[in-house]
Design a protein around this motif. Structure first.
Motif, PDB file in Angstrom:
ATOM      1  N   ASN A   1     -16.318  34.568  -1.191  1.00 16.25           N
ATOM      2  CA  ASN A   1     -16.821  34.187   0.123  1.00 16.25           C
ATOM      3  C   ASN A   1     -16.730  35.384   1.054  1.00 16.25           C
ATOM      4  OD1 ASN A   1     -17.932  32.255   1.894  1.00 16.25           O
ATOM      5  ND2 ASN A   1     -15.938  31.857   2.800  1.00 16.25           N
ATOM      6  N   GLY A   2     -17.022  36.568   0.531  1.00 14.58           N
ATOM      7  CA  GLY A   2     -16.901  37.798   1.291  1.00 14.58           C
ATOM      8  C   GLY A   2     -18.084  38.043   2.199  1.00 14.58           C
ATOM      9  N   ILE A   3     -18.473  37.040   2.969  1.00 14.28           N
ATOM     10  CA  ILE A   3     -19.560  37.162   3.929  1.00 14.28           C
ATOM     11  C   ILE A   3     -19.160  36.398   5.185  1.00 14.28           C
ATOM     12  CG2 ILE A   3     -20.780  35.312   2.667  1.00 14.28           C
ATOM     13  CD1 ILE A   3     -23.413  36.473   3.878  1.00 14.28           C
ATOM     14  N   TYR A   4     -18.418  37.069   6.049  1.00 12.43           N
ATOM     15  CA  TYR A   4     -17.948  36.466   7.297  1.00 12.43           C
ATOM     16  C   TYR A   4     -19.012  36.655   8.383  1.00 12.43           C
ATOM     17  CZ  TYR A   4     -13.104  35.810   5.662  1.00 12.43           C
ATOM     18  OH  TYR A   4     -11.962  35.401   5.008  1.00 12.43           O
ATOM     19  N   LEU A   5     -20.191  36.105   8.151  1.00 13.31           N
ATOM     20  CA  LEU A   5     -21.278  36.193   9.103  1.00 13.31           C
ATOM     21  C   LEU A   5     -21.597  34.812   9.642  1.00 13.31           C
ATOM     22  CD1 LEU A   5     -23.659  38.686   7.228  1.00 13.31           C
ATOM     23  CD2 LEU A   5     -22.184  39.191   9.192  1.00 13.31           C
ATOM     24  N   ALA A   6     -21.944  34.729  10.925  1.00 14.71           N
ATOM     25  CA  ALA A   6     -22.102  33.439  11.593  1.00 14.71           C
ATOM     26  C   ALA A   6     -23.231  32.610  11.011  1.00 14.71           C
ATOM     27  CB  ALA A   6     -22.336  33.670  13.091  1.00 14.71           C
ATOM     28  N   ASN A   7     -24.288  33.254  10.501  1.00 15.60           N
ATOM     29  CA  ASN A   7     -25.449  32.511  10.019  1.00 15.60           C
ATOM     30  C   ASN A   7     -25.497  32.396   8.494  1.00 15.60           C
ATOM     31  OD1 ASN A   7     -26.124  32.255  12.660  1.00 15.60           O
ATOM     32  ND2 ASN A   7     -27.858  33.659  12.616  1.00 15.60           N
ATOM     33  N   SER A   8     -24.336  32.494   7.861  1.00 16.39           N
ATOM     34  CA  SER A   8     -24.257  32.228   6.421  1.00 16.39           C
ATOM     35  C   SER A   8     -24.109  30.727   6.241  1.00 16.39           C
ATOM     36  CB  SER A   8     -23.068  32.974   5.804  1.00 16.39           C
ATOM     37  OG  SER A   8     -22.950  32.671   4.430  1.00 16.39           O
ATOM     38  N   LEU A   9     -25.205  30.063   5.886  1.00 23.08           N
ATOM     39  CA  LEU A   9     -25.272  28.607   5.805  1.00 23.08           C
ATOM     40  C   LEU A   9     -25.673  28.228   4.388  1.00 23.08           C
ATOM     41  CD1 LEU A   9     -27.156  28.379   9.204  1.00 23.08           C
ATOM     42  CD2 LEU A   9     -24.748  27.802   8.828  1.00 23.08           C
ATOM     43  N   LEU A  10     -26.601  27.282   4.201  1.00 25.25           N
ATOM     44  CA  LEU A  10     -27.148  27.066   2.860  1.00 25.25           C
ATOM     45  C   LEU A  10     -27.845  28.346   2.406  1.00 25.25           C
ATOM     46  CD1 LEU A  10     -27.640  25.022   0.547  1.00 25.25           C
ATOM     47  CD2 LEU A  10     -29.812  24.479   1.652  1.00 25.25           C
ATOM     48  N   SER A  11     -28.628  28.928   3.298  1.00 25.82           N
ATOM     49  CA  SER A  11     -29.138  30.283   3.125  1.00 25.82           C
ATOM     50  C   SER A  11     -28.198  31.235   3.838  1.00 25.82           C
ATOM     51  CB  SER A  11     -30.554  30.402   3.702  1.00 25.82           C
ATOM     52  OG  SER A  11     -30.960  31.762   3.735  1.00 25.82           O
ATOM     53  N   ASP A  12     -28.108  32.478   3.351  1.00 24.27           N
ATOM     54  CA  ASP A  12     -27.256  33.468   4.009  1.00 24.27           C
ATOM     55  C   ASP A  12     -27.981  34.211   5.133  1.00 24.27           C
ATOM     56  OD1 ASP A  12     -24.840  33.098   2.667  1.00 24.27           O
ATOM     57  OD2 ASP A  12     -25.478  34.333   0.970  1.00 24.27           O
ATOM     58  N   PHE A  13     -29.294  34.033   5.259  1.00 25.15           N
ATOM     59  CA  PHE A  13     -30.083  34.729   6.274  1.00 25.15           C
ATOM     60  C   PHE A  13     -29.795  36.232   6.249  1.00 25.15           C
ATOM     61  CE2 PHE A  13     -30.218  30.354   7.562  1.00 25.15           C
ATOM     62  CZ  PHE A  13     -31.511  30.205   8.066  1.00 25.15           C
ATOM     63  N   ASN A  14     -29.825  36.792   5.035  1.00 25.75           N
ATOM     64  CA  ASN A  14     -29.408  38.178   4.821  1.00 25.75           C
ATOM     65  C   ASN A  14     -30.475  39.012   4.127  1.00 25.75           C
ATOM     66  OD1 ASN A  14     -29.185  36.728   2.400  1.00 25.75           O
ATOM     67  ND2 ASN A  14     -27.598  38.084   1.614  1.00 25.75           N
ATOM     68  N   GLY A  15     -31.760  38.658   4.303  1.00 28.31           N
ATOM     69  CA  GLY A  15     -32.834  39.432   3.701  1.00 28.31           C
ATOM     70  C   GLY A  15     -32.968  40.805   4.332  1.00 28.31           C
ATOM     71  N   PRO A  16     -33.680  41.719   3.679  1.00 31.41           N
ATOM     72  CA  PRO A  16     -33.841  43.064   4.237  1.00 31.41           C
ATOM     73  C   PRO A  16     -34.482  43.016   5.613  1.00 31.41           C
ATOM     74  CG  PRO A  16     -35.377  42.687   2.414  1.00 31.41           C
ATOM     75  CD  PRO A  16     -34.406  41.560   2.405  1.00 31.41           C
ATOM     76  N   ASN A  17     -33.824  43.659   6.581  1.00 29.02           N
ATOM     77  CA  ASN A  17     -34.312  43.772   7.959  1.00 29.02           C
ATOM     78  C   ASN A  17     -34.480  42.423   8.663  1.00 29.02           C
ATOM     79  OD1 ASN A  17     -34.776  46.786   8.050  1.00 29.02           O
ATOM     80  ND2 ASN A  17     -36.104  46.239   6.320  1.00 29.02           N
ATOM     81  N   GLU A  18     -33.787  41.404   8.186  1.00 26.92           N
ATOM     82  CA  GLU A  18     -33.947  40.065   8.753  1.00 26.92           C
ATOM     83  C   GLU A  18     -33.187  39.893  10.061  1.00 26.92           C
ATOM     84  OE1 GLU A  18     -33.494  35.337   7.515  1.00 26.92           O
ATOM     85  OE2 GLU A  18     -32.952  36.901   6.076  1.00 26.92           O
ATOM     86  N   LYS A  19     -33.825  39.169  10.974  1.00 28.12           N
ATOM     87  CA  LYS A  19     -33.182  38.726  12.209  1.00 28.12           C
ATOM     88  C   LYS A  19     -33.114  37.208  12.167  1.00 28.12           C
ATOM     89  CE  LYS A  19     -35.342  42.508  14.797  1.00 28.12           C
ATOM     90  NZ  LYS A  19     -36.159  42.989  13.667  1.00 28.12           N
ATOM     91  N   SER A  20     -32.022  36.624  12.684  1.00 28.04           N
ATOM     92  CA  SER A  20     -31.899  35.168  12.669  1.00 28.04           C
ATOM     93  C   SER A  20     -31.132  34.695  13.889  1.00 28.04           C
ATOM     94  CB  SER A  20     -31.218  34.679  11.389  1.00 28.04           C
ATOM     95  OG  SER A  20     -29.910  35.201  11.261  1.00 28.04           O
ATOM     96  N   LEU A  21     -31.429  33.457  14.279  1.00 28.37           N
ATOM     97  CA  LEU A  21     -30.780  32.826  15.422  1.00 28.37           C
ATOM     98  C   LEU A  21     -30.411  31.403  15.048  1.00 28.37           C
ATOM     99  CD1 LEU A  21     -29.978  32.832  18.460  1.00 28.37           C
ATOM    100  CD2 LEU A  21     -32.294  31.990  18.936  1.00 28.37           C
ATOM    101  N   GLN A  22     -29.183  31.007  15.339  1.00 28.17           N
ATOM    102  CA  GLN A  22     -28.713  29.661  15.064  1.00 28.17           C
ATOM    103  C   GLN A  22     -28.204  29.016  16.355  1.00 28.17           C
ATOM    104  OE1 GLN A  22     -25.058  27.262  12.800  1.00 28.17           O
ATOM    105  NE2 GLN A  22     -25.193  29.486  12.644  1.00 28.17           N
ATOM    106  N   ILE A  23     -28.579  27.759  16.558  1.00 31.43           N
ATOM    107  CA  ILE A  23     -28.034  26.944  17.634  1.00 31.43           C
ATOM    108  C   ILE A  23     -27.321  25.768  16.979  1.00 31.43           C
ATOM    109  CG2 ILE A  23     -28.522  25.593  19.704  1.00 31.43           C
ATOM    110  CD1 ILE A  23     -29.171  28.516  20.040  1.00 31.43           C
TER     111      ILE A  23
END
Length: 456
Positions: A335-357
């Motif tokens: 679980n070495g991904i302490y990112l806020a938008n790591s959900l069902l998807s990790d939202f970690n694609g190349p050059n990706e921007k993401s916003l979660q509410i």
């Protein structure tokens, strides 16, 4: 209206500033007044035998193209739009006490067992990381393994653990979102000699996966299949300079994959009974190392989140951005991904921007402690792998890809009685993706019940 809004904003900030004045005070660095080893009661007197049983069910449905395959008894492979996995995971954990003296010794062992409650080939759609199957997808009805097995040595408040163990750091961390958690084989030192400063140092050569009986070499979560590494090491510290501020700084070296660096901080301002603001920052820097089995890597990824809490209500917004032509990657079965938008998807694609509410309702404020509800919506866009020049990541077909995800959930933790600390959680998640986004379009219903128990 602008003047009114400004007045309300100033009033809210003043409330935050005066709600809990001590929360911003500096915490001086000081040695702990007591030693954990000095409190040791002995190998036998300090022993415990405990465990848990978890009922884990997930129902997935692809809403566009089929996402999974299953194998019939004649060996033929077939596409399927559905996947159902249902298991009972059991853990029995023995921990001795530490022997008395300047240096204390202890042991820990945990037996892991899983019973597959759903055993249909077509339903399971294996092999997967949910139900253990043979290579042809035929489920294994019941299996067991040694999940933990280690020896510990402790001096003062510093403990060395050798063997198979559970670890939780921003780089190498157990993942417990299946019937059983993962664990790691190696050596780990945790030192907490100060009140507000601790250190970690560890090196590992194998991982015990969530849904496998044997130990495996480490591999990356998103890199090409078959690429493995013999060692992953990490070092870091956790420091609380103020009562309201906690920070973490870690580095890891994954042999012939990458060197990775992490900084995290969390700050709380105000009083949640009136209004509090929680700010979280997570930042990872990843660069290729050694023989570069995963090719050239130069990746900066961060998330920044803000959460407003009033009594039982928390409303949060989280921004996440990947700056690199490959995925932000981490080790598989961690679980070495302490990112806020790591959900069902990790939202970690190349050059990706993401916003979660997101919104969380804690019913303790309304007389039902232990009951929580949550909902969220996250959107990712700008996924662009066209500038990637390597071969380890399948991203070059991604050009302006986007996706979104929403979820609702509830959980309840029993507060007292024989089932105290037992939890039940239900979540429903929907993910929709553009054609070349890798996660696909699917819905998932997940039901998880965990019951802990103590024998000694």
């Amino acid at each position: 209206m602008n003047k009114t809004a400004l007045a309300l904003a100033i009033g809210a900030l003043c409330s935050l500033a005066h709600a809990e004045p001590q929360s911003q005070s500096f915490v001086p660095l000081a040695l702990k007044a007591d030693s954990a080893q000095s409190q040791a009661t002995g190998f036998v007197d300090g022993q415990s035998l405990s465990g848990s049983t978890r009922n884990w069910y997930a129902r997935e449905r692809a809403t566009r193209a089929p996402l999974w395959k299953y194998t019939k008894s004649d060996g033929s492979r077939h596409d399927t739009h559905s996947r159902d996995n249902w298991l009972q995971g059991n853990i029995l954990n023995y921990s001795s006490g530490f022997t008395q003296g300047t240096v204390g010794f202890a042991v820990e062992a945990a037996a892991y067992n899983v019973i597959a409650l759903e055993r249909g080939r077509a339903a399971i759609a294996g092999p997967n990381n949910r139900t253990l199957t043979h290579s042809d997808g035929d489920p294994i009805g019941q299996w067991s393994k040694l999940g933990l097995g280690n020896v510990k040595a402790r001096v003062s408040n510093t403990t060395l653990t050798l063997g198979r163990q559970s670890v939780d750091t921003p780089m190498i961390a157990y993942i417990g979102n299946r019937a059983l958690p993962s664990s790691f084989q190696g050596a780990f030192v945790h030192s907490a000699e100060f009140d507000n400063l601790s250190f970690d140092l560890g090196t590992f050569d194998r991982v015990s996966p969530r849904t496998e009986q044997s130990l495996s070499k480490f591999r990356s979560e998103y890199g090409a299949a078959g690429l493995q590494t013999d060692r992953a090491s990490t070092a870091g510290l956790n420091y609380q300079p103020f009562k309201s501020l906690t920070t973490s700084l870690y580095a890891s070296s994954v042999e012939d994959f990458w060197n990775q660096y992490y900084f995290g901080a969390s700050h709380v301002l105000g009083d949640s009974s009136l209004l509090s603001l929680t700010t979280g920052l997570n930042y990872y820097k990843t660069v290729d190392a050694g023989s570069k089995k995963l090719g050239d890597i130069d990746n900066d990824t961060y998330s920044l989140s803000f959460g407003l809490t009033h009594q039982g209500h928390t409303l949060s917004a989280s921004w996440q951005q990947v700056m690199g032509n490959e995925y932000f990657d981490y080790l598989h079965e961690t679980n070495g991904i302490y990112l806020a938008n790591s959900l069902l998807s990790d939202f970690n694609g190349p050059n990706e921007k993401s916003l979660q509410i997101s919104y969380v309702l804690n019913m303790a404020q309304y007389g039902v402690p232990g009951l929580k509800f949550n909902l969220y919506n996250a959107r990712g866009w700008g996924i662009d792998g066209t500038h990637y020049r390597g071969t380890a990541y399948d991203v070059r077909g991604m050009d302006g890809e986007n996706h979104y995800e929403w979820g609702v959930g509830t959980s309840y933790a029993v507060q007292s009685g024989i089932l105290k600390d037992s939890t039940i959680r239900a979540t429903y998640t929907a993910h929709r993706a553009s054609k070349a986004q890798a996660d696909g379009s699917l819905d998932e219903l997940r039901l998880v019940t965990t019951i802990p128990f103590n024998i000694l």
